[in-house]
Scaffold this motif. Structure first.
Motif, mmCIF file in Angstrom:
data_model
loop_
_atom_site.group_PDB
_atom_site.id
_atom_site.type_symbol
_atom_site.label_atom_id
_atom_site.label_comp_id
_atom_site.label_asym_id
_atom_site.label_seq_id
_atom_site.Cartn_x
_atom_site.Cartn_y
_atom_site.Cartn_z
ATOM 1 N N LEU A 1 0.849 -1.187 0.000
ATOM 2 C CA LEU A 1 0.000 0.000 0.000
ATOM 3 C C LEU A 1 0.892 1.247 0.000
ATOM 4 C CD1 LEU A 1 -2.823 1.230 0.182
ATOM 5 C CD2 LEU A 1 -2.693 0.986 2.662
ATOM 6 N N ILE A 2 0.771 2.061 -1.033
ATOM 7 C CA ILE A 2 1.570 3.283 -1.175
ATOM 8 C C ILE A 2 0.702 4.474 -0.794
ATOM 9 C CG2 ILE A 2 2.939 4.703 -2.751
ATOM 10 C CD1 ILE A 2 3.184 2.170 -4.552
ATOM 11 N N VAL A 3 1.070 5.164 0.277
ATOM 12 C CA VAL A 3 0.320 6.338 0.729
ATOM 13 C C VAL A 3 1.217 7.545 0.510
ATOM 14 C CG1 VAL A 3 -1.026 7.347 2.597
ATOM 15 C CG2 VAL A 3 -0.748 4.855 2.471
ATOM 16 N N GLU A 4 1.015 8.218 -0.608
ATOM 17 C CA GLU A 4 1.920 9.278 -1.075
ATOM 18 C C GLU A 4 1.119 10.266 -1.922
ATOM 19 O OE1 GLU A 4 4.366 11.858 -2.203
ATOM 20 O OE2 GLU A 4 5.380 10.284 -1.033
ATOM 21 N N ASP A 5 1.226 11.568 -1.625
ATOM 22 C CA ASP A 5 0.394 12.547 -2.328
ATOM 23 C C ASP A 5 1.014 13.062 -3.628
ATOM 24 O OD1 ASP A 5 2.378 13.854 -0.834
ATOM 25 O OD2 ASP A 5 1.236 15.716 -0.805
ATOM 26 N N ASP B 1 4.180 6.726 -8.719
ATOM 27 C CA ASP B 1 4.353 5.950 -9.951
ATOM 28 C C ASP B 1 5.712 5.263 -9.976
ATOM 29 O OD1 ASP B 1 1.861 6.594 -10.891
ATOM 30 O OD2 ASP B 1 2.545 8.206 -12.212
ATOM 31 N N ASN B 2 6.755 5.986 -9.555
ATOM 32 C CA ASN B 2 8.096 5.392 -9.542
ATOM 33 C C ASN B 2 8.168 4.211 -8.581
ATOM 34 O OD1 ASN B 2 9.195 7.127 -11.425
ATOM 35 N ND2 ASN B 2 9.921 8.600 -9.920
ATOM 36 N N ILE B 3 7.566 4.387 -7.414
ATOM 37 C CA ILE B 3 7.565 3.304 -6.433
ATOM 38 C C ILE B 3 6.791 2.103 -6.969
ATOM 39 C CG2 ILE B 3 6.789 2.613 -4.134
ATOM 40 C CD1 ILE B 3 7.178 5.531 -3.263
ATOM 41 N N THR C 1 0.540 -3.369 -6.114
ATOM 42 C CA THR C 1 0.531 -2.107 -5.383
ATOM 43 C C THR C 1 -0.856 -1.471 -5.429
ATOM 44 O OG1 THR C 1 1.187 -0.795 -7.325
ATOM 45 C CG2 THR C 1 2.957 -1.657 -5.924
ATOM 46 N N HIS C 2 -1.134 -0.669 -4.424
ATOM 47 C CA HIS C 2 -2.366 0.126 -4.370
ATOM 48 C C HIS C 2 -1.982 1.501 -3.862
ATOM 49 C CE1 HIS C 2 -6.780 0.659 -4.034
ATOM 50 N NE2 HIS C 2 -6.434 1.530 -3.100
ATOM 51 N N TRP C 3 -2.388 2.545 -4.592
ATOM 52 C CA TRP C 3 -1.967 3.905 -4.264
ATOM 53 C C TRP C 3 -3.111 4.709 -3.652
ATOM 54 C CZ3 TRP C 3 -2.350 8.475 -7.987
ATOM 55 C CH2 TRP C 3 -1.857 9.645 -7.383
ATOM 56 N N LEU C 4 -2.789 5.403 -2.561
ATOM 57 C CA LEU C 4 -3.700 6.370 -1.955
ATOM 58 C C LEU C 4 -2.975 7.706 -1.850
ATOM 59 C CD1 LEU C 4 -5.276 4.346 1.007
ATOM 60 C CD2 LEU C 4 -6.417 5.039 -1.106
ATOM 61 N N LEU D 1 2.485 -4.628 3.425
ATOM 62 C CA LEU D 1 3.323 -3.545 3.957
ATOM 63 C C LEU D 1 2.754 -2.214 3.490
ATOM 64 C CD1 LEU D 1 7.159 -3.391 4.242
ATOM 65 C CD2 LEU D 1 6.040 -1.630 2.865
ATOM 66 N N ILE D 2 2.999 -1.161 4.279
ATOM 67 C CA ILE D 2 2.571 0.184 3.923
ATOM 68 C C ILE D 2 3.788 1.080 3.751
ATOM 69 C CG2 ILE D 2 1.232 2.217 4.606
ATOM 70 C CD1 ILE D 2 -0.411 0.399 6.421
ATOM 71 N N ILE D 3 3.874 1.757 2.614
ATOM 72 C CA ILE D 3 4.844 2.842 2.428
ATOM 73 C C ILE D 3 4.093 4.121 2.742
ATOM 74 C CG2 ILE D 3 6.333 4.059 0.795
ATOM 75 C CD1 ILE D 3 6.562 1.421 -0.762
ATOM 76 N N LEU D 4 4.509 4.816 3.781
ATOM 77 C CA LEU D 4 3.717 5.920 4.329
ATOM 78 C C LEU D 4 4.494 7.229 4.305
ATOM 79 C CD1 LEU D 4 1.158 6.881 5.776
ATOM 80 C CD2 LEU D 4 2.148 6.058 7.918
ATOM 81 N N ASP D 5 4.022 8.164 3.498
ATOM 82 C CA ASP D 5 4.607 9.504 3.476
ATOM 83 C C ASP D 5 4.209 10.239 4.759
ATOM 84 O OD1 ASP D 5 5.811 11.851 2.695
ATOM 85 O OD2 ASP D 5 4.214 12.446 1.321
#
Length: 230
Positions: free
Chosen positions: A7-11, A17-19, A30-33, A50-54
């Motif tokens: 889960l990609i949490v990035e504004d 997109d790169n991630i 992947t799933h983008w928020l 896993l969460i990638i969290l900005d």
């Protein structure tokens, strides 16, 4: 076989997109928020690995969101931020993050770190599956706490992870390389003496509670294990 979902949490769409591209080429879904508040409801219905969290999200601070996530689940979290100060990294790890990457970053390095986190938190081989732990230890993964003979141990992050691994597999001998692979985010950055130093610190903390008992056994030229007959 189902691909692990990240889960990609990035504004910032370009960064997301790169991630996403880097992860999908390595076999992940992947799933983008673009905002943080929908994360909790999404996790309730979507099994993410896993969460990638900005941290700098438009609707909620990423560290506050991390605290809310930790109230519900132990899903691994990697912070992504432009803040490079050491104190920010320390705070991020202390509130429950598993790793911390600073922008600009290498998507290849991020992917390698994610794989390391998933190996550590979701072991795929049976040799790392939980077994009966010695009764002198009580492992509470939710509270990130281990008690020894009824007393809570004050452990560093890596001391906790090493001892947790021992408790889950009493009697199994772990080489230094195996410990680094299972515990460290970047095993290549650690050395044999790093493991030895953490084992030494662990032994000192255990002896403060029971001086005449050494639960950790050294196997010369091989590695370490936790004694079974405690």
């Amino acid at each position: 076989m189902t691909k692990p979902l990240i889960l990609i949490v990035e504004d910032e769409p370009a960064i997301a997109d790169n991630i996403s591209y880097a992860l999908t080429t390595e076999g992940f879904d992947t799933h983008w928020l673009a905002e943080g508040r929908p994360v909790l409801s999404l996790l309730a219905s979507t099994p993410a690995a896993l969460i990638i969290l900005d941290i700098g999200l438009p609707d909620i601070n990423g560290m506050e969101l991390c605290k809310q996530i930790r109230q519900q689940t132990r899903i691994p979290i990697m912070f992504l931020t432009a803040r490079a100060e050491e104190i920010d990294k320390v705070v991020g790890l202390e509130i429950g993050a598993d790793d911390y990457m600073v922008k600009p970053f290498s998507p290849r390095e991020m992917t390698a770190r994610i794989k390391a986190i998933l190996r550590r938190t979701q072991p795929s081989d049976k040799s790392l599956e939980p077994q009966s732990a010695p009764s002198v230890f009580i492992l509470d993964e939710e509270k990130h706490r281990i008690t020894y003979l009824g007393e809570s141990l004050d452990l560093s992050r890596y001391e906790f992870l090493i001892l947790k691994l021992f408790i889950r597999r009493p009697g199994q001998v772990f080489s230094r390389d195996r410990l680094m692979e299972a515990v460290w985010d970047d095993p290549g950055m650690s050395m044999d003496r790093t493991i030895d130093a953490h084992i030494k610190n662990l032994r000192q903390k255990l002896r403060q509670i029971r001086p005449d008992l050494d639960p950790i056994q050294t196997h010369r030229g091989i590695g370490y294990s936790l004694k079974e007959d405690l």
